[in-house]
Each structure stands twice: as structure tokens, then as C-alpha cells.
Scaffold this active site. Structure first.
Site, PDB file in Angstrom:
ATOM      1  N   ASN A   1     -24.266   7.863  32.351  1.00 35.68           N
ATOM      2  CA  ASN A   1     -23.354   6.826  31.664  1.00 35.68           C
ATOM      3  C   ASN A   1     -22.002   7.131  31.977  1.00 35.68           C
ATOM      4  O   ASN A   1     -21.348   6.312  32.873  1.00 35.68           O
ATOM      5  CB  ASN A   1     -23.685   6.774  30.098  1.00 35.68           C
ATOM      6  CG  ASN A   1     -24.243   5.608  29.724  1.00 35.68           C
ATOM      7  OD1 ASN A   1     -24.880   4.796  30.740  1.00 35.68           O
ATOM      8  ND2 ASN A   1     -24.802   5.424  28.678  1.00 35.68           N
TER       9      ASN A   1
ATOM     10  N   ASP B   1     -32.307   3.155  24.926  1.00 34.26           N
ATOM     11  CA  ASP B   1     -31.567   3.777  26.196  1.00 34.26           C
ATOM     12  C   ASP B   1     -31.534   5.183  26.235  1.00 34.26           C
ATOM     13  O   ASP B   1     -31.396   5.903  27.282  1.00 34.26           O
ATOM     14  CB  ASP B   1     -30.153   3.107  26.199  1.00 34.26           C
ATOM     15  CG  ASP B   1     -30.350   1.688  26.259  1.00 34.26           C
ATOM     16  OD1 ASP B   1     -31.345   1.233  26.934  1.00 34.26           O
ATOM     17  OD2 ASP B   1     -29.266   0.981  26.077  1.00 34.26           O
ATOM     18  N   GLY B   2     -31.497   5.806  25.107  1.00 29.77           N
ATOM     19  CA  GLY B   2     -31.333   7.240  24.990  1.00 29.77           C
ATOM     20  C   GLY B   2     -32.541   8.163  25.558  1.00 29.77           C
ATOM     21  O   GLY B   2     -32.154   9.019  26.210  1.00 29.77           O
TER      22      GLY B   2
ATOM     23  N   ASP C   1      -5.496   7.832  23.499  1.00 29.43           N
ATOM     24  CA  ASP C   1      -6.474   8.726  22.980  1.00 29.43           C
ATOM     25  C   ASP C   1      -7.368   9.415  23.543  1.00 29.43           C
ATOM     26  O   ASP C   1      -8.090  10.421  23.355  1.00 29.43           O
ATOM     27  CB  ASP C   1      -7.362   7.687  21.871  1.00 29.43           C
ATOM     28  CG  ASP C   1      -6.753   7.404  20.564  1.00 29.43           C
ATOM     29  OD1 ASP C   1      -5.914   8.100  20.128  1.00 29.43           O
ATOM     30  OD2 ASP C   1      -7.293   6.559  19.966  1.00 29.43           O
TER      31      ASP C   1
END
Length: 448
Positions: A266, A168-169, A296
Site C-alpha cells: 500500500n 483487504d488486511g 504533518d
């Protein structure tokens, strides 16, 4: 060459103009919407979108008419096909770096594209500098035929389609190379670790490339997020003017207070960075304050990114053809702060609250870490330049196949049905009753 996409007014209604997308230099693919009656029998016979709602309500009420520029057109994804105005001549091959297992597939693919398809092959300069490729003397004649680049802006209007070899990268990296305009269609082969977005097996690459070059190929349009970081709240009101002139090659100047810009495939992640304190972020939607995020951090993702970090943070997984933006808190301080989905056409602004104890940090597709100070503003909108990802089967089948193969979605042992034994259904026989009676008498005798 100029192009655009036509939208039918009703599902099943014929198109008055063919779908077309434009570029100035070289052949480019076009998204074509076919009439339902023209689809093959094996394809869908109805739209996967909901029907267009009626604009009237009762005998006297109706929706107010709006200018065409304010209307959002949602086309049927199952009818999105990729065709070519002219034969493609150039291809960009992207491989996963520092992975020796991909060297042989890379050599095989580039040889095929150069010799069999007579295409001009572009690769990154650092790819050809890898040890084994650089030392392979038999590969030298192919290396000399390839064109190289070092920066993504060198590829503008030069690439007709992209081949990704990896996980996917590699597809995310391909998207990152085209920041100032349209992205060439991408065909991704699964040679990485996860492979949710890479739907093709390398063993079938010749057939897949041939089908792509012939055209009439189904594609999934994966939306991107346009992210702008400003040093103050003075944001120009005409930032979306490229919606009107997107097909023109003229590059518009950036505002002087713009610190950074990027188009994400993404997600955008805003977190507390190295600070031990809670993030304190103000979230605005169309200039209206929605909430203050204490936790967070916050994830703003596309439907494609909904199966990445957002899914790990408890968000729903959204099909990439759904026009939406997903807002997901990271470990919020209130349990009632649940992920939400907003329309794709809204404008989001995120600032560090004046009461915050520290700054915030932004990550764009897991890279390009940026610090946001008080008084700064992060503006996020839906980009007009999506990524056209070539489908192995179609937009629906590919997505659910990836859910099952990569995430084991809803996989479990099937619950067994009731299968009563024949003897239990009929009840105990007379012989069995005699045996039970005898056993009971003997046990009583033994006790006495």
C-alpha cells in the site's frame, strides 16, 4: 525451472517468446501475453495502454538508443493471464484473525482443498490454536493433515498459490509474508469489512478455485515498494542488482548500515510521530533535491495504495496497472503543495532536515513503526516482485466495481430532464382566463 516475461515491440505484434516466470522448487504460475487476434470475442480487442510513441521527430531528429537494462517495458494489462507450468500442489490459506464469522468458511474451504483437490494446505500455527477450531473434534482429522508455519521465511519456494479469507488486511498480510522473493498468486474472498481488494464472493469459491487451477486466469499485477532505512547517507550503488539476478535463489548480504527493510503493497507513511512540531523532511528524486516537506508528514504509495490513506489525504486514485509512484503530503503548511505522480522507475530518498526540531517516524503498510533520526536515510524504489491478484472479471471491470461498491464513486441522483406540462406549453385556455378574471373582480369587491 526458469522463466521470464517477454515483451512485444508493438501492440498487436506476435510474441517471439512466451511469457514465463521462474522458480527453482515446485510448479509456479506464468504470466502469458496473448496476441490480440487470439483473444476471445468477449475480451478486449485493443490495448488499454497508449500506443508506443514513434522514436523519430522530423527528418533528422530521433531518440538516443539506450541499453535494454534502462528500458521500462509496459505490457498490456488486459492480456495478462495466469497459467501453470505444472499442476499446483500446495496452497496457503490465510484467514482474518479474531473473527468467529470466518471460522465456518475457513473449515469449508480447507476441507474442499484437502478432500476434493488433494492439495497440501498450509496455515498459520496460531490459526489452529483458536478456541473453536481447537475444540472442534470433527475438524481434528483435517487439522492433522495441514502444515503450519510461524514465520514467513519458512514459506519460501513452498507455496503455489494463496487463498485469503477476510478483508483487504488479509491480502496485505499475505504480501508481508513474502519479503525475499516472488509472491505466489493470490485469490481473495470478501469476508471482511471493506473489501476493495477482495473481489470474490465466498459463495462462488468452488467455481473460482476450479477456474484458477485450470489456468488462463486474468490477474492484476499490484506493484510493491522496496523500502530501506539506512543509519547514514552511505548507500551502496548496487542495491538494485536483484533486477538482474531476481530469478536466482542466492540471497545477497545486507549492507552493514542497513537498519530495516520491507516491501510494501500500500504505502510508506513518514510523519512527525508524538512531536508537536511540523515534520521537516528533505525529499530527493534520483539524488536531486525536490522539496522540503513541512507539515504533518508524507505518503509514498503504490497505485494500489492510492485508494487507501492517500485518497483520504486528497490524492487521485490510480489504476493498479499504471506504472507510477504517488507522493502525497499530509496537511502541508503550504496550500500549493499538491499530490504528484512520478514514474515507477525513479529512486526516492527521504531524510530528516538538519533544521528539523524533532525526528520522524515511518510506518510501512500501517505496521513496523520505525523512528528516523537526523543523518538517517529512507530509500524507496519500485520492487521487482509484484503481487499477482486474481481477477473476478478482468483488470478494468474489477477496479471500477470496487470503486462503486466500496467508495460509492460518483454516485448521485440523476438530474431530471425538462418535462414541461402540456397546458403550459400551449398557454392558458379561454376558460381559464375567464376564471382568472372573475376571481380578480371578486377579490376587488371584497376589499372595497
Amino acid at each position: 525451472m526458469t522463466a521470464r516475461v517477454a515483451h512485444p515491440h508493438r501492440r498487436g505484434e506476435s510474441m517471439r517468446n512466451p511469457g514465463w516466470i521462474s522458480t527453482k522448487a515446485g510448479p509456479r504460475p506464468v504470466l502469458q501475453r496473448f496476441k490480440t487476434m487470439d483473444l476471445e470475442e468477449s475480451e478486449r480487442t485493443r490495448s488499454i495502454n497508449a500506443p508506443i510513441p514513434a522514436p523519430s521527430f522530423g527528418p533528422k531528429a530521433c531518440l538516443k538508443k539506450v541499453p535494454p537494462s534502462q528500458m521500462m517495458h509496459v505490457t498490456d494489462p488486459s492480456s495478462q493471464k495466469l497459467i501453470w507450468n505444472e499442476s499446483p500442489l500446495t496452497v496457503l490459506v490465510i484467514k482474518k484473525m479474531m473473527d468467529e464469522s470466518i471460522l465456518e468458511p475457513f473449515k469449508t474451504m480447507t476441507r474442499y482443498l484437502l478432500e476434493e483437490k488433494n492439495l497440501v494446505v498450509y496455515v498459520e500455527a496460531k490459526v489452529l490454536d483458536e478456541g473453536e477450531l481447537h475444540d472442534d473434534k470433527e475438524f481434528d482429522k483435517y487439522r492433522l493433515k495441514m502444515k503450519t508455519f510461524t514465520e514467513g521465511n519458512q514459506l519460501m519456494n513452498k507455496i503455489d498459490f494463496i487463498v485469503c479469507l477476510g478483508g483487504d488486511g488479509t491480502l496485505l498480510y499475505a504480501s508481508s509474508l513474502f519479503q525475499e522473493g516472488t509472491v505466489p498468486p493470490v485469490i481473495a474472498f470478501h469476508l471482511g469489512s471493506f473489501g476493495f481488494l477482495t473481489t470474490f464472493a465466498f459463495e462462488e469459491f468452488q467455481e473460482a478455485i476450479n477456474i484458477l487451477l485450470q489456468g488462463n486466469t486474468p490477474v492484476t499485477l499490484r506493484s510493491r515498494l522496496k523500502c530501506l532505512i539506512f543509519k547514514d547517507h552511505d548507500i551502496p550503488s548496487d542495491l538494485d542488482r536483484e533486477n538482474v539476478i531476481a530469478i536466482k535463489p542466492k540471497k545477497l548480504p545486507d549492507p552493514p548500515n542497513l537498519e530495516f527493510k520491507y516491501e510494501c503493497l500500500n504505502e510508506v507513511v513518514i510523519d512527525r510521530g508524538p512531536s508537536p512540531y511540523l515534520s521537516n523532511l528533505d525529499l530527493f528524486l534520483d539524488d536531486k533535491h525536490i522539496t522540503t516537506v513541512q507539515g504533518d508528514g508524507l505518503i509514498i504509495s503504490t497505485p494500489t495504495g492510492s485508494t487507501a490513506y492517500a485518497a483520504a489525504a486528497g490524492a487521485s486514485m490510480i489504476h493498479p496497472n499504471v506504472p507510477a509512484i504517488l507522493i502525497t503530503p499530509i496537511c502541508p503548511h503550504t496550500l500549493s503543495f499538491r499530490p504528484i505522480v512520478v514514474p515507477a522507475g525513479v529512486e526516492l530518498k527521504i531524510t530528516v532536515s538538519p533544521d528539523a526540531r524533532h525526528t520522524a517516524w515511518v510506518s510501512l503498510d500501517g505496521k513496523h513503526r520505525q523512528e528516523i533520526h537526523k543523518g538517517w536515510c529512507l530509500r524507496i524504489t519500485n520492487s521487482v516482485f509484484p503481487v499477482a491478484s486474481v481477477c473476478s472479471v478482468d483488470q478494468v471491470v474489477d477496479w471500477f466495481d470496487s470503486l462503486r461498491a466500496c467508495m460509492h464513486w460518483n454516485e448521485r441522483e440523476q438530474q431530471k430532464s425538462f418535462q414541461p406540462r402540456e397546458r403550459l406549453r400551449k398557454g392558458p385556455s379561454n376558460n381559464n382566463l375567464k376564471k382568472l378574471s372573475q376571481n380578480g373582480e371578486s377579490s376587488v369587491q371584497n376589499r372595497t
